[in-house]
Scaffold this motif. Sequence first.
Motif, PDB file in Angstrom:
ATOM      1  N   LEU A 120      -2.865   6.234   1.999  1.00 10.38           N
ATOM      2  CA  LEU A 120      -1.780   6.457   2.967  1.00 10.38           C
ATOM      3  C   LEU A 120      -2.294   6.358   4.404  1.00 10.38           C
ATOM      4  O   LEU A 120      -1.646   5.747   5.267  1.00 10.38           O
ATOM      5  CB  LEU A 120      -1.136   7.821   2.744  1.00 10.38           C
ATOM      6  N   ALA A 121      -3.442   6.968   4.665  1.00  7.93           N
ATOM      7  CA  ALA A 121      -4.018   6.921   6.015  1.00  7.93           C
ATOM      8  C   ALA A 121      -4.353   5.481   6.394  1.00  7.93           C
ATOM      9  O   ALA A 121      -4.098   5.059   7.533  1.00  7.93           O
ATOM     10  CB  ALA A 121      -5.262   7.798   6.094  1.00  7.93           C
TER      11      ALA A 121
ATOM     12  N   LEU B  90      -5.905  12.760  -5.566  1.00  8.78           N
ATOM     13  CA  LEU B  90      -5.183  13.153  -4.357  1.00  8.78           C
ATOM     14  C   LEU B  90      -5.921  12.658  -3.114  1.00  8.78           C
ATOM     15  O   LEU B  90      -5.305  12.112  -2.186  1.00  8.78           O
ATOM     16  CB  LEU B  90      -4.997  14.664  -4.309  1.00  8.78           C
ATOM     17  N   THR B  91      -7.237  12.811  -3.074  1.00  9.36           N
ATOM     18  CA  THR B  91      -8.034  12.346  -1.933  1.00  9.36           C
ATOM     19  C   THR B  91      -7.919  10.832  -1.771  1.00  9.36           C
ATOM     20  O   THR B  91      -7.731  10.321  -0.659  1.00  9.36           O
ATOM     21  CB  THR B  91      -9.511  12.763  -2.108  1.00  9.36           C
TER      22      THR B  91
ATOM     23  N   GLN C 220       0.829  -1.205   0.000  1.00 11.33           N
ATOM     24  CA  GLN C 220       0.000   0.000   0.000  1.00 11.33           C
ATOM     25  C   GLN C 220       0.867   1.259   0.000  1.00 11.33           C
ATOM     26  O   GLN C 220       0.560   2.242  -0.676  1.00 11.33           O
ATOM     27  CB  GLN C 220      -0.936   0.013   1.213  1.00 11.33           C
ATOM     28  N   GLY C 221       1.945   1.236   0.757  1.00 11.23           N
ATOM     29  CA  GLY C 221       2.860   2.386   0.767  1.00 11.23           C
ATOM     30  C   GLY C 221       3.488   2.620  -0.593  1.00 11.23           C
ATOM     31  O   GLY C 221       3.599   3.764  -1.062  1.00 11.23           O
ATOM     32  N   PHE C 222       3.891   1.528  -1.261  1.00 14.23           N
ATOM     33  CA  PHE C 222       4.462   1.641  -2.603  1.00 14.23           C
ATOM     34  C   PHE C 222       3.447   2.246  -3.575  1.00 14.23           C
ATOM     35  O   PHE C 222       3.768   3.147  -4.352  1.00 14.23           O
ATOM     36  CB  PHE C 222       4.929   0.270  -3.095  1.00 14.23           C
ATOM     37  N   CYS C 223       2.211   1.739  -3.518  1.00 13.16           N
ATOM     38  CA  CYS C 223       1.150   2.271  -4.390  1.00 13.16           C
ATOM     39  C   CYS C 223       0.904   3.752  -4.101  1.00 13.16           C
ATOM     40  O   CYS C 223       0.718   4.555  -5.029  1.00 13.16           O
ATOM     41  CB  CYS C 223      -0.144   1.483  -4.204  1.00 13.16           C
TER      42      CYS C 223
ATOM     43  N   ALA D 208      -2.898   2.730   5.309  1.00 11.99           N
ATOM     44  CA  ALA D 208      -1.638   2.028   5.581  1.00 11.99           C
ATOM     45  C   ALA D 208      -1.087   2.415   6.955  1.00 11.99           C
ATOM     46  O   ALA D 208      -0.598   1.569   7.707  1.00 11.99           O
ATOM     47  CB  ALA D 208      -0.622   2.323   4.482  1.00 11.99           C
ATOM     48  N   ALA D 209      -1.193   3.699   7.292  1.00 13.91           N
ATOM     49  CA  ALA D 209      -0.705   4.153   8.599  1.00 13.91           C
ATOM     50  C   ALA D 209      -1.520   3.535   9.729  1.00 13.91           C
ATOM     51  O   ALA D 209      -0.963   3.054  10.732  1.00 13.91           O
ATOM     52  CB  ALA D 209      -0.757   5.677   8.673  1.00 13.91           C
ATOM     53  N   VAL D 210      -2.841   3.525   9.586  1.00 12.49           N
ATOM     54  CA  VAL D 210      -3.702   2.939  10.622  1.00 12.49           C
ATOM     55  C   VAL D 210      -3.425   1.446  10.761  1.00 12.49           C
ATOM     56  O   VAL D 210      -3.344   0.922  11.873  1.00 12.49           O
ATOM     57  CB  VAL D 210      -5.192   3.214  10.315  1.00 12.49           C
ATOM     58  N   GLU D 211      -3.262   0.753   9.632  1.00  8.70           N
ATOM     59  CA  GLU D 211      -2.942  -0.679   9.693  1.00  8.70           C
ATOM     60  C   GLU D 211      -1.623  -0.909  10.426  1.00  8.70           C
ATOM     61  O   GLU D 211      -1.495  -1.849  11.211  1.00  8.70           O
ATOM     62  CB  GLU D 211      -2.856  -1.269   8.286  1.00  8.70           C
TER      63      GLU D 211
END
Length: 190
Positions: free
Chosen positions: A61-62, A54-55, A22-25, A64-67
Amino acid sequence: MPSFTAKTSTISAALVVLIVLQGFCAVFFLIDIAHDFMEYRQPDFSLLHSSLELTANLALLAGAAVEGIFLAGLLRRQAHAERALSAASGALHDLMEQYFEDWGLTVSEADVAAFTIKGYSIAEVAQMRGSAEATVKAHLNAIYRKAGVTGRSQLASLLIEDLMNGALSAKVGPREDAARHPVQKSGTDG
């Protein structure tokens, strides 16, 4: 069958791979959005389309961060649970050893008692010890008599109750505690 720890390690590894993907994407899409904004002066540029991209990227990104935060919390809780289980296992072993000593069990009786408390059947204990079932039954009768209980469930209950009450931290031996809390005798289960 894989152990609980092996299963959770596999799941954790899969989640890490998913988070990295997900971060790569997200990075790929950010670069694409940056490229789109550089082409802002082109006639085919759509501010609405770029805003939606962008949204969506920020949501990715959010997520991936929460995961990642959720996974870190799960791993901390798992480590805590494993430490607590290890401590309880050690405390139960220490409590069993103290009881066996106080009851004056022989080495064979202590061995049979430990297997019985762990839930093994008479046939399984006999097989593991390489002895006859009648011998295991004789040992169990001696154990129950010395412990002042009538069966397997009372034997396990006595140990678990003391473990739950923190008998190891109190300086009271099992015999003194048993005198204060006598075991009710009702029926046999062996």
